[in-house]
Motif scaffolding. Structure first.
Motif, PDB file in Angstrom:
ATOM      1  N   ILE A  56      40.858  41.407 -14.863  1.00 28.91           N
ATOM      2  CA  ILE A  56      41.947  42.330 -15.269  1.00 28.91           C
ATOM      3  C   ILE A  56      41.856  42.999 -16.969  1.00 28.91           C
ATOM      4  O   ILE A  56      40.975  43.895 -17.504  1.00 28.91           O
ATOM      5  N   LEU A  57      41.797  42.170 -17.665  1.00 29.54           N
ATOM      6  CA  LEU A  57      41.673  41.817 -18.945  1.00 29.54           C
ATOM      7  C   LEU A  57      40.359  41.696 -19.660  1.00 29.54           C
ATOM      8  O   LEU A  57      39.813  42.810 -20.309  1.00 29.54           O
ATOM      9  N   MET A  93      44.117  37.623  -0.585  1.00 32.06           N
ATOM     10  CA  MET A  93      43.837  38.324  -2.190  1.00 32.06           C
ATOM     11  C   MET A  93      45.340  38.256  -2.998  1.00 32.06           C
ATOM     12  O   MET A  93      46.254  37.899  -2.788  1.00 32.06           O
ATOM     13  N   PRO A  94      45.035  37.422  -4.892  1.00 33.06           N
ATOM     14  CA  PRO A  94      46.159  37.484  -5.737  1.00 33.06           C
ATOM     15  C   PRO A  94      46.475  38.413  -6.078  1.00 33.06           C
ATOM     16  O   PRO A  94      45.801  39.665  -6.116  1.00 33.06           O
ATOM     17  N   GLY A  95      47.974  38.565  -5.625  1.00 35.27           N
ATOM     18  CA  GLY A  95      48.885  39.603  -6.447  1.00 35.27           C
ATOM     19  C   GLY A  95      50.287  39.644  -5.883  1.00 35.27           C
ATOM     20  O   GLY A  95      50.835  38.665  -6.237  1.00 35.27           O
ATOM     21  N   TYR A 105      49.224  33.866 -10.060  1.00 33.61           N
ATOM     22  CA  TYR A 105      48.292  34.697 -10.230  1.00 33.61           C
ATOM     23  C   TYR A 105      46.905  33.366 -10.832  1.00 33.61           C
ATOM     24  O   TYR A 105      47.242  32.450 -11.684  1.00 33.61           O
ATOM     25  N   ASP A 106      45.959  34.075 -10.484  1.00 36.80           N
ATOM     26  CA  ASP A 106      45.079  32.452 -10.596  1.00 36.80           C
ATOM     27  C   ASP A 106      44.423  33.130 -11.680  1.00 36.80           C
ATOM     28  O   ASP A 106      44.358  34.449 -12.322  1.00 36.80           O
ATOM     29  N   ASP A 107      43.469  32.316 -12.424  1.00 36.75           N
ATOM     30  CA  ASP A 107      42.989  32.342 -13.842  1.00 36.75           C
ATOM     31  C   ASP A 107      42.673  33.726 -13.852  1.00 36.75           C
ATOM     32  O   ASP A 107      42.240  34.663 -14.358  1.00 36.75           O
ATOM     33  N   GLU A 108      41.566  33.617 -12.563  1.00 36.19           N
ATOM     34  CA  GLU A 108      39.973  34.261 -12.014  1.00 36.19           C
ATOM     35  C   GLU A 108      40.709  36.076 -12.463  1.00 36.19           C
ATOM     36  O   GLU A 108      40.098  37.434 -12.991  1.00 36.19           O
ATOM     37  N   PHE A 109      41.628  36.464 -11.176  1.00 36.97           N
ATOM     38  CA  PHE A 109      42.642  37.593 -11.193  1.00 36.97           C
ATOM     39  C   PHE A 109      42.863  37.799 -12.551  1.00 36.97           C
ATOM     40  O   PHE A 109      41.891  38.993 -12.912  1.00 36.97           O
ATOM     41  N   ILE A 152      49.877  37.280 -24.453  1.00 37.09           N
ATOM     42  CA  ILE A 152      50.004  35.675 -23.809  1.00 37.09           C
ATOM     43  C   ILE A 152      49.533  35.387 -22.149  1.00 37.09           C
ATOM     44  O   ILE A 152      48.049  34.348 -23.556  1.00 37.09           O
ATOM     45  N   GLU A 153      48.635  35.942 -21.804  1.00 43.44           N
ATOM     46  CA  GLU A 153      47.206  35.589 -20.811  1.00 43.44           C
ATOM     47  C   GLU A 153      46.491  35.283 -21.257  1.00 43.44           C
ATOM     48  O   GLU A 153      45.253  34.710 -21.555  1.00 43.44           O
TER      49      GLU A 153
END
Length: 147
Positions: free
Chosen positions: A18-19, A1-3, A10-14, A137-138
């Motif tokens: 969230i956003l 699990m990314p974190g 952090y991968d873009d999907e993670f 930024i993300e």
């Protein structure tokens, strides 16, 4: 699990998940001063359709960008999805504890803010954590559109 405990990669999907899922953000360390990065980020997030609640004990009871300022997360009566931390890293553990108590789902530490031990506590409590990144930024980098 990314974190947070995965080397802060952090991968873009993670990040996108969230956003895209967040609605209400408590911005801890919000500033009324337009030249401060926290002010700029809050203004941007409001413009993108998020509900942003400023948290700053020095500004409590006042307003920032038309939003009432709270002294702490414990004073916020709304359910908060994400806690965006614009404070020094040594302040993070207390904020994480308050976020857990408030049933937040995400801890986001701004650029330059890293606290691995607090991130571990948050993740063990079931929160997703991002460190050393800026949601503005993300959001732009990921090309997310308006809501």
């Amino acid at each position: 699990m990314p974190g947070a405990l995965n080397s802060m990669k952090y991968d873009d999907e993670f990040l996108r998940d969230i956003l895209e899922e967040v609605n209400v953000i408590a911005l801890v360390g919000a500033s009324a001063k337009p030249e401060r990065p926290s002010h700029t980020v809050m203004k941007y997030l409001l413009h993108k359709g998020y509900r942003v609640i400023p948290v700053n004990p020095n500004e409590a009871g006042g307003e920032i960008l038309g939003e009432t300022v709270y002294a702490s997360l414990a004073d916020v009566e709304e359910v908060v999805d994400m806690v965006d931390i614009f404070r020094r890293s040594d302040a993070v553990p207390e904020i994480v504890e308050q976020a857990i108590e408030a049933n937040a789902r995400i801890i986001w530490m701004q650029q330059g803010v890293v606290h691995t031990a607090a991130a571990k506590v948050a993740e063990e409590a079931g929160l997703r954590v991002v460190m050393d990144r800026c949601p503005k930024i993300e959001y732009e980098r990921l090309g997310l559109g308006a809501f």
